[in-house]
Design an enzyme around this catalytic site. Structure first.
Site, PDB file in Angstrom:
ATOM      1  N   GLU A   1     -38.823 109.686  71.428  1.00  0.00           N
ATOM      2  CA  GLU A   1     -38.146 108.485  71.929  1.00  0.00           C
ATOM      3  C   GLU A   1     -37.233 107.857  70.856  1.00  0.00           C
ATOM      4  OE1 GLU A   1     -37.660 107.440  74.946  1.00  0.00           O
ATOM      5  OE2 GLU A   1     -36.618 105.659  74.176  1.00  0.00           O
ATOM      6  N   GLY A   2     -37.617 107.982  69.586  1.00  0.00           N
ATOM      7  CA  GLY A   2     -36.766 107.443  68.518  1.00  0.00           C
ATOM      8  C   GLY A   2     -35.381 108.097  68.563  1.00  0.00           C
ATOM      9  N   HIS A   3     -35.367 109.444  68.662  1.00  0.00           N
ATOM     10  CA  HIS A   3     -34.075 110.138  68.741  1.00  0.00           C
ATOM     11  C   HIS A   3     -33.312 109.730  70.008  1.00  0.00           C
ATOM     12  CE1 HIS A   3     -36.470 113.275  66.425  1.00  0.00           C
ATOM     13  NE2 HIS A   3     -35.443 113.061  65.634  1.00  0.00           N
TER      14      HIS A   3
ATOM     15  N   LYS B   1     -35.898 104.405  60.184  1.00  0.00           N
ATOM     16  CA  LYS B   1     -37.161 104.863  59.593  1.00  0.00           C
ATOM     17  C   LYS B   1     -36.876 105.576  58.272  1.00  0.00           C
ATOM     18  CE  LYS B   1     -39.666 108.271  61.321  1.00  0.00           C
ATOM     19  NZ  LYS B   1     -39.806 109.301  60.270  1.00  0.00           N
TER      20      LYS B   1
END
Ligand code: PAF
Length: 282
Positions: A35-37, A149
């Protein structure tokens, strides 16, 4: 959505897009998307009308003793995820196409990389900066999105863009966390159930520092002492580093005045996890 494997074809396609007046947004990744990407792809879509996602596990940023061969890969799943987010192209080159056997030119940042991850992974940022410079030259983006991050990576890329005059605007994407606070990472898949539970100590240690900072604590030694106290509750966690550094220069600070980056890298079992927060006085 086009899948492009050859670097030459990527550059040709990018030139065509540019010729047609399109704005290219690049999201560089090493795949095994989470989900971060996907949030970075969405950010690129907001700022560009042609989105290229690169998927390349870049060998030059791994030291011989690191997890290059073990790094998780699943191109079929990644392709479907890119499609679901409306990416226009996926650039998925091979290592031999990206690096010829006699490749001999690298990009080296000489100040921001001396500490934090650069201290424990001395060749890492040379590999990152080199591949990102190559990706910029191949995908020709006006905009490129990088996750917060990887705080040091983001600052190194911004410095590279500034110092080498790349005509690319760098957009930071906020850290995306699991509901319990663990920062999303492709490497989380390596954690056993027990390690996954103990990995929460990174977020807890950052929470403790943020709380003390809110209460007025400005001495970084005190923040670090408290964070170490939290980490001591997780026996599977071995601290690589926890540091409070100036958010711009990445040099250690003792008393917080200007924005301060607290960055940490911790081995949980064999898996190295990173996380960070930026403290800004109100
Ligand atoms: O953050 C990553 O996934 C990588 O370091 C990057 C920027 C794609 C370069 O290989």
């Amino acid at each position: 959505m086009k899948i492009i494997r050859s670097p030459e074809e990527m550059q040709q396609e990018a030139l065509l897009l540019r010729g047609n007046g399109r704005t290219i947004g690049l999201v560089p990744t090493m795949g095994y998307l989470h989900e971060g990407h996907l949030s970075l792809i969405r950010l690129a879509r907001e700022r560009a009308n042609a989105v290229v996602v690169s998927i390349f596990v870049n060998p030059t940023q791994f030291a011989p003793n690191e997890d290059l061969t073990r790094y998780p890969r699943d191109f079929v799943r990644d392709e479907a995820l890119c499609q679901s987010q409306g990416a226009d192209m996926v650039f998925y080159p091979t290592a031999t196409d990206m690096y010829l056997p006699d490749h001999s030119v690298y990009v080296v940042e000489e100040s921001l990389t001396s500490g934090l991850c650069g201290a424990s992974r001395p060749t890492h940022f040379r590999g990152v900066a080199t591949v990102v410079a190559k990706l910029f030259n191949l995908a020709l983006p006006q905009v490129a999105v990088f996750g917060e991050k990887d705080a040091q990576q983001l600052r190194v890329i911004k410095r590279m863009v500034r110092d080498l005059n790349f005509p690319v605007s760098i957009v930071p994407g906020p850290i995306v966390r699991e509901p319990d606070g663990l920062a999303m990472s492709s490497r989380n898949v390596f954690l056993s159930t027990e390690e996954r539970a103990q990995a929460l100590c990174l977020r807890r240690a950052l929470d403790r520092a943020e709380e003390l900072f809110r209460q007025g604590e400005r001495k970084t030694a005190e923040l670090l002492r408290n964070m170490q106290e939290v980490m001591a509750q997780c026996p599977a966690a071995r601290i690589d580093y926890i540091e409070c550094v100036d958010d711009e220069s990445l040099k250690p600070v003792t008393e917080i005045g200007k924005p301060c980056l607290i960055a940490m890298a911790v081995f949980v079992g064999k898996t190295r996890l990173i996380d960070n927060t930026v403290l800004r006085a109100p």
